[in-house]
Write a protein that holds these residues in place. Structure first.
Motif, PDB file in Angstrom:
ATOM      1  N   LEU A 179       7.414 -43.585 -18.304  1.00 41.18           N
ATOM      2  CA  LEU A 179       6.931 -42.641 -17.622  1.00 41.18           C
ATOM      3  C   LEU A 179       5.839 -42.021 -18.072  1.00 41.18           C
ATOM      4  O   LEU A 179       4.468 -41.832 -17.353  1.00 41.18           O
ATOM      5  N   ALA A 180       5.910 -41.539 -19.117  1.00 39.63           N
ATOM      6  CA  ALA A 180       4.853 -40.664 -20.098  1.00 39.63           C
ATOM      7  C   ALA A 180       3.528 -41.536 -19.993  1.00 39.63           C
ATOM      8  O   ALA A 180       2.617 -41.332 -19.919  1.00 39.63           O
ATOM      9  N   ALA A 181       3.802 -42.997 -20.510  1.00 40.26           N
ATOM     10  CA  ALA A 181       3.012 -44.073 -20.872  1.00 40.26           C
ATOM     11  C   ALA A 181       2.086 -44.162 -19.558  1.00 40.26           C
ATOM     12  O   ALA A 181       0.773 -44.324 -19.517  1.00 40.26           O
ATOM     13  N   GLY A 182       2.903 -44.154 -18.445  1.00 45.64           N
ATOM     14  CA  GLY A 182       2.131 -44.814 -17.246  1.00 45.64           C
ATOM     15  C   GLY A 182       1.191 -43.418 -16.415  1.00 45.64           C
ATOM     16  O   GLY A 182       0.455 -43.630 -16.196  1.00 45.64           O
ATOM     17  N   LEU A 183       1.835 -42.333 -16.810  1.00 45.41           N
ATOM     18  CA  LEU A 183       0.975 -40.998 -16.388  1.00 45.41           C
ATOM     19  C   LEU A 183      -0.429 -41.073 -17.327  1.00 45.41           C
ATOM     20  O   LEU A 183      -1.347 -40.679 -16.792  1.00 45.41           O
ATOM     21  N   GLY A 187      -4.496 -41.098 -16.116  1.00 46.66           N
ATOM     22  CA  GLY A 187      -5.282 -39.867 -16.566  1.00 46.66           C
ATOM     23  C   GLY A 187      -4.507 -38.478 -16.634  1.00 46.66           C
ATOM     24  O   GLY A 187      -5.245 -37.399 -16.354  1.00 46.66           O
ATOM     25  N   TRP A 188      -3.219 -38.458 -16.557  1.00 44.04           N
ATOM     26  CA  TRP A 188      -2.457 -37.506 -16.368  1.00 44.04           C
ATOM     27  C   TRP A 188      -2.235 -36.846 -17.819  1.00 44.04           C
ATOM     28  O   TRP A 188      -1.879 -37.507 -18.892  1.00 44.04           O
ATOM     29  N   VAL A 189      -1.833 -35.487 -18.038  1.00 43.64           N
ATOM     30  CA  VAL A 189      -1.380 -34.892 -19.439  1.00 43.64           C
ATOM     31  C   VAL A 189      -0.055 -34.691 -19.274  1.00 43.64           C
ATOM     32  O   VAL A 189       0.571 -34.236 -18.376  1.00 43.64           O
ATOM     33  N   VAL A 190       0.649 -35.155 -20.175  1.00 44.76           N
ATOM     34  CA  VAL A 190       2.062 -35.168 -20.181  1.00 44.76           C
ATOM     35  C   VAL A 190       2.634 -33.908 -21.158  1.00 44.76           C
ATOM     36  O   VAL A 190       2.310 -33.901 -22.097  1.00 44.76           O
ATOM     37  N   VAL A 191       3.226 -33.062 -20.329  1.00 40.94           N
ATOM     38  CA  VAL A 191       3.773 -31.838 -21.284  1.00 40.94           C
ATOM     39  C   VAL A 191       5.321 -31.964 -21.133  1.00 40.94           C
ATOM     40  O   VAL A 191       6.072 -32.293 -20.516  1.00 40.94           O
ATOM     41  N   SER A 192       5.818 -31.351 -22.508  1.00 43.44           N
ATOM     42  CA  SER A 192       6.996 -31.517 -22.811  1.00 43.44           C
ATOM     43  C   SER A 192       7.439 -30.458 -23.783  1.00 43.44           C
ATOM     44  O   SER A 192       6.457 -29.645 -24.202  1.00 43.44           O
ATOM     45  N   GLY A 197      15.393 -36.489 -28.316  1.00 41.33           N
ATOM     46  CA  GLY A 197      15.726 -37.036 -27.057  1.00 41.33           C
ATOM     47  C   GLY A 197      14.492 -37.367 -25.853  1.00 41.33           C
ATOM     48  O   GLY A 197      13.532 -37.944 -26.413  1.00 41.33           O
ATOM     49  N   VAL A 198      14.755 -36.626 -24.846  1.00 46.77           N
ATOM     50  CA  VAL A 198      13.705 -37.243 -23.672  1.00 46.77           C
ATOM     51  C   VAL A 198      12.291 -36.560 -24.117  1.00 46.77           C
ATOM     52  O   VAL A 198      11.357 -37.230 -23.979  1.00 46.77           O
ATOM     53  N   ASP A 199      12.367 -35.420 -24.412  1.00 49.20           N
ATOM     54  CA  ASP A 199      10.915 -34.584 -24.785  1.00 49.20           C
ATOM     55  C   ASP A 199      10.128 -35.430 -26.087  1.00 49.20           C
ATOM     56  O   ASP A 199       9.107 -35.851 -25.651  1.00 49.20           O
ATOM     57  N   GLY A 200      10.893 -35.783 -27.006  1.00 47.41           N
ATOM     58  CA  GLY A 200      10.371 -36.739 -28.104  1.00 47.41           C
ATOM     59  C   GLY A 200       9.804 -37.973 -27.629  1.00 47.41           C
ATOM     60  O   GLY A 200       8.621 -38.337 -27.744  1.00 47.41           O
ATOM     61  N   ALA A 201      10.489 -38.690 -26.702  1.00 47.76           N
ATOM     62  CA  ALA A 201      10.401 -39.990 -25.893  1.00 47.76           C
ATOM     63  C   ALA A 201       9.218 -39.840 -25.090  1.00 47.76           C
ATOM     64  O   ALA A 201       8.234 -40.783 -24.988  1.00 47.76           O
ATOM     65  N   ALA A 202       9.053 -38.638 -24.424  1.00 48.55           N
ATOM     66  CA  ALA A 202       7.903 -38.580 -23.715  1.00 48.55           C
ATOM     67  C   ALA A 202       6.543 -38.413 -24.281  1.00 48.55           C
ATOM     68  O   ALA A 202       5.541 -38.986 -24.188  1.00 48.55           O
ATOM     69  N   HIS A 203       6.487 -37.576 -25.369  1.00 50.75           N
ATOM     70  CA  HIS A 203       5.252 -37.358 -26.249  1.00 50.75           C
ATOM     71  C   HIS A 203       4.884 -38.656 -26.874  1.00 50.75           C
ATOM     72  O   HIS A 203       3.857 -38.975 -26.933  1.00 50.75           O
ATOM     73  N   ARG A 204       5.975 -39.612 -27.290  1.00 54.12           N
ATOM     74  CA  ARG A 204       5.589 -40.666 -27.975  1.00 54.12           C
ATOM     75  C   ARG A 204       4.884 -41.633 -27.036  1.00 54.12           C
ATOM     76  O   ARG A 204       4.146 -42.371 -27.326  1.00 54.12           O
ATOM     77  N   GLY A 205       5.389 -41.740 -25.745  1.00 55.05           N
ATOM     78  CA  GLY A 205       4.898 -42.520 -24.794  1.00 55.05           C
ATOM     79  C   GLY A 205       3.690 -42.386 -24.691  1.00 55.05           C
ATOM     80  O   GLY A 205       2.776 -43.494 -24.468  1.00 55.05           O
ATOM     81  N   ALA A 206       3.368 -41.220 -24.301  1.00 50.65           N
ATOM     82  CA  ALA A 206       1.570 -40.709 -23.872  1.00 50.65           C
ATOM     83  C   ALA A 206       0.777 -41.046 -24.927  1.00 50.65           C
ATOM     84  O   ALA A 206      -0.075 -41.570 -25.047  1.00 50.65           O
ATOM     85  N   LEU A 207       1.425 -40.651 -26.234  1.00 51.58           N
ATOM     86  CA  LEU A 207       0.611 -41.183 -27.321  1.00 51.58           C
ATOM     87  C   LEU A 207       0.293 -42.531 -27.821  1.00 51.58           C
ATOM     88  O   LEU A 207      -0.618 -42.804 -28.186  1.00 51.58           O
ATOM     89  N   THR A 213      -1.063 -35.516 -24.356  1.00 53.29           N
ATOM     90  CA  THR A 213       0.313 -34.746 -24.264  1.00 53.29           C
ATOM     91  C   THR A 213       0.038 -33.450 -24.984  1.00 53.29           C
ATOM     92  O   THR A 213      -0.680 -33.163 -25.934  1.00 53.29           O
ATOM     93  N   ALA A 214       1.015 -32.363 -24.575  1.00 57.32           N
ATOM     94  CA  ALA A 214       1.041 -31.020 -25.085  1.00 57.32           C
ATOM     95  C   ALA A 214       2.438 -30.649 -24.919  1.00 57.32           C
ATOM     96  O   ALA A 214       3.604 -30.988 -24.291  1.00 57.32           O
ATOM     97  N   ALA A 215       2.640 -30.167 -26.267  1.00 58.72           N
ATOM     98  CA  ALA A 215       4.171 -29.793 -26.553  1.00 58.72           C
ATOM     99  C   ALA A 215       3.909 -28.239 -26.488  1.00 58.72           C
ATOM    100  O   ALA A 215       3.331 -27.372 -27.040  1.00 58.72           O
ATOM    101  N   VAL A 216       5.240 -27.484 -25.719  1.00 57.95           N
ATOM    102  CA  VAL A 216       5.269 -26.021 -25.656  1.00 57.95           C
ATOM    103  C   VAL A 216       6.416 -25.782 -26.217  1.00 57.95           C
ATOM    104  O   VAL A 216       7.688 -26.017 -26.161  1.00 57.95           O
ATOM    105  N   LEU A 217       6.368 -24.915 -27.471  1.00 54.66           N
ATOM    106  CA  LEU A 217       7.355 -24.794 -28.286  1.00 54.66           C
ATOM    107  C   LEU A 217       7.987 -23.316 -28.265  1.00 54.66           C
ATOM    108  O   LEU A 217       7.392 -22.553 -27.500  1.00 54.66           O
TER     109      LEU A 217
END
Length: 422
Positions: A179-183, A187-192, A197-207, A213-217
């Protein structure tokens, strides 16, 4: 640092400042200079006050937010520093705790530590402040600490949150990354949230897709958490953004993780939940998104999986079932990402930052180019080129096509034709 030197330093970190008023004849008068200095001093005091409050008031504290709204930053800071009678809405015990924190707060030191770590403080009302965060009302962040080159406000314009279980299955990790790679490819920014788990997978998919991608800590952005994701969060900061409410060096707590989720929900156009048990923190993000009027989506899983039970409960309510990035974009992108032709970019090119204009000029007149080629033409790094391309995407200048980027038709007319669209 002390006195005006410290104030000037705070302006540099936060991106605040401004010129004094100028007389009609073009030359500043003595009164203009005084007014300008007074305005700078007031902006500095507001900035330092907000930095101070991030060290004293917990994220999402609506009582503290109400104090700031009703009394102003300066008065709240003064009352906390002085101690004395408690402000309305808190017990004497809690007030004593806040005053004890206030006695240890050192906002100038926090700004100096932030600057050394490449972190800036973005306050409400600043040019980089994402105004959709104002929807949180009194729970709005007092300010955000931001690590990374891109503009938070520009990136948030076209962003989607992808969240879910920390102890996810292989299916959940696969769906989040896909999903993150497709987004990102659209041209969409992936935020997690930068978690396992899912957060890390989403960030890695976008990268992995060369995307944004943006991480909110839930801690200081200068100390990656969890420690096992130090490499990942460092990579996100290099190519994207790492954001948080807490000052440098501050640590996460269970309540801070939960409160952090409201920022993810408010910052983005919609939230996708990929695997979540009934009591998952990612459901807090989804429910916050619903309260804020954002799109809420869920990826279905096996009916027998406890890790999908929370998602299925969302889908029985107002959430929308999605199975790929195209379905997400159809929902969050307004009219299925098929809006009428744009009349032109939001900003004329001469209002863009010089380095962003340089990246724009690095795109070919026809066809697409990869981020590495654009970077070479713009004489910058690939990470910087990617960051600025996503800003240009949010403004309507460029589109992403597979692994390449190209000018929109309207941008070709205005940029190549030398005519301002505004």
């Amino acid at each position: 640092m002390t006195g005006r030197g410290a104030m000037a330093g705070s302006r540099a970190v936060a991106g605040h400042g401004g010129d004094g008023a100028v007389a009609k004849g073009g030359e500043p008068t003595a009164d203009d200079v005084v007014i300008g200095e007074d305005a700078d001093a007031a902006a500095d005091d507001e900035l330092l006050g907000r930095v101070f409050l991030t060290r004293v008031i917990e994220p999402g504290d609506e009582t503290g937010g109400r104090w700031v709204r009703e009394r102003g930053v300066a008065d709240v800071v003064r009352r906390l520093r002085a101690g004395g009678r408690a402000l309305p809405g808190v017990s004497e015990k809690r007030w004593a705790g806040l005053c004890a924190r206030a006695g240890r707060a050192e906002p100038r030191r926090d700004l100096a530590v932030a600057r050394a770590a490449g972190v800036r403080f973005v306050a409400p009302g600043a040019a980089e402040w994402p105004r959709q965060l104002d929807d949180l009302g009194d729970a709005r962040p007092l300010g955000l600490w931001v690590r990374g080159r891109p503009s938070l406000r520009m990136w948030a314009l076209r962003s989607v949150a992808v969240v879910g279980a920390r102890a996810c299955t292989e299916y959940g990790a696969h769906m989040a990354a896909t999903l993150a790679a497709g987004l990102a490819e659209r041209g969409w920014v992936v935020v997690s949230g930068g978690a396992y788990g899912v957060d890390g997978a989403a960030h890695r998919g976008a990268l992995g897709a060369g995307g944004a991608t943006a991480a909110v800590l839930a801690c200081g952005v200068d100390r990656p958490y969890p420690p096992g994701h130090t490499g990942l969060i460092t990579r996100i900061a290099e190519q994207g953004l790492v954001v948080g409410e807490l000052p440098p060096g501050d640590h996460p707590t269970p309540s801070r993780f939960i409160l952090r989720n409201r920022v993810i929900a408010a910052l983005t156009r919609g939230t996708v939940v990929v695997e979540a048990a009934y009591r998952s923190g990612s459901l807090v993000t989804a429910r916050a998104a619903q309260r804020l009027g954002r799109h809420t989506m869920g990826v279905p899983g096996p009916a027998t999986s406890a890790l999908s039970a929370g998602v299925h409960e969302l889908l029985r309510g107002d959430a929308v079932l999605v199975s790929d990035a195209a379905e997400v974009v159809e929902l969050v992108g307004d009219m299925g990402e098929l809006p009428p032709d744009r009349r032109g970019p939001v900003l004329p090119t001469d209002l863009l930052e010089p380095r962003t204009r340089q990246v724009l000029a690095g795109l070919p007149a026809r066809g697409a180019a990869g981020a590495d080629e654009v970077a070479r033409r713009a004489q910058t790094t690939q990470d910087d080129a990617i960051a600025r391309l996503y800003e240009l995407r949010a403004l309507g200048y460029v589109e992403r096509h597979g692994d390449g980027w190209k000018l929109t038709r309207q941008a070709m007319i205005s940029v190549r034709g030398g005519r301002s669209p505004c």
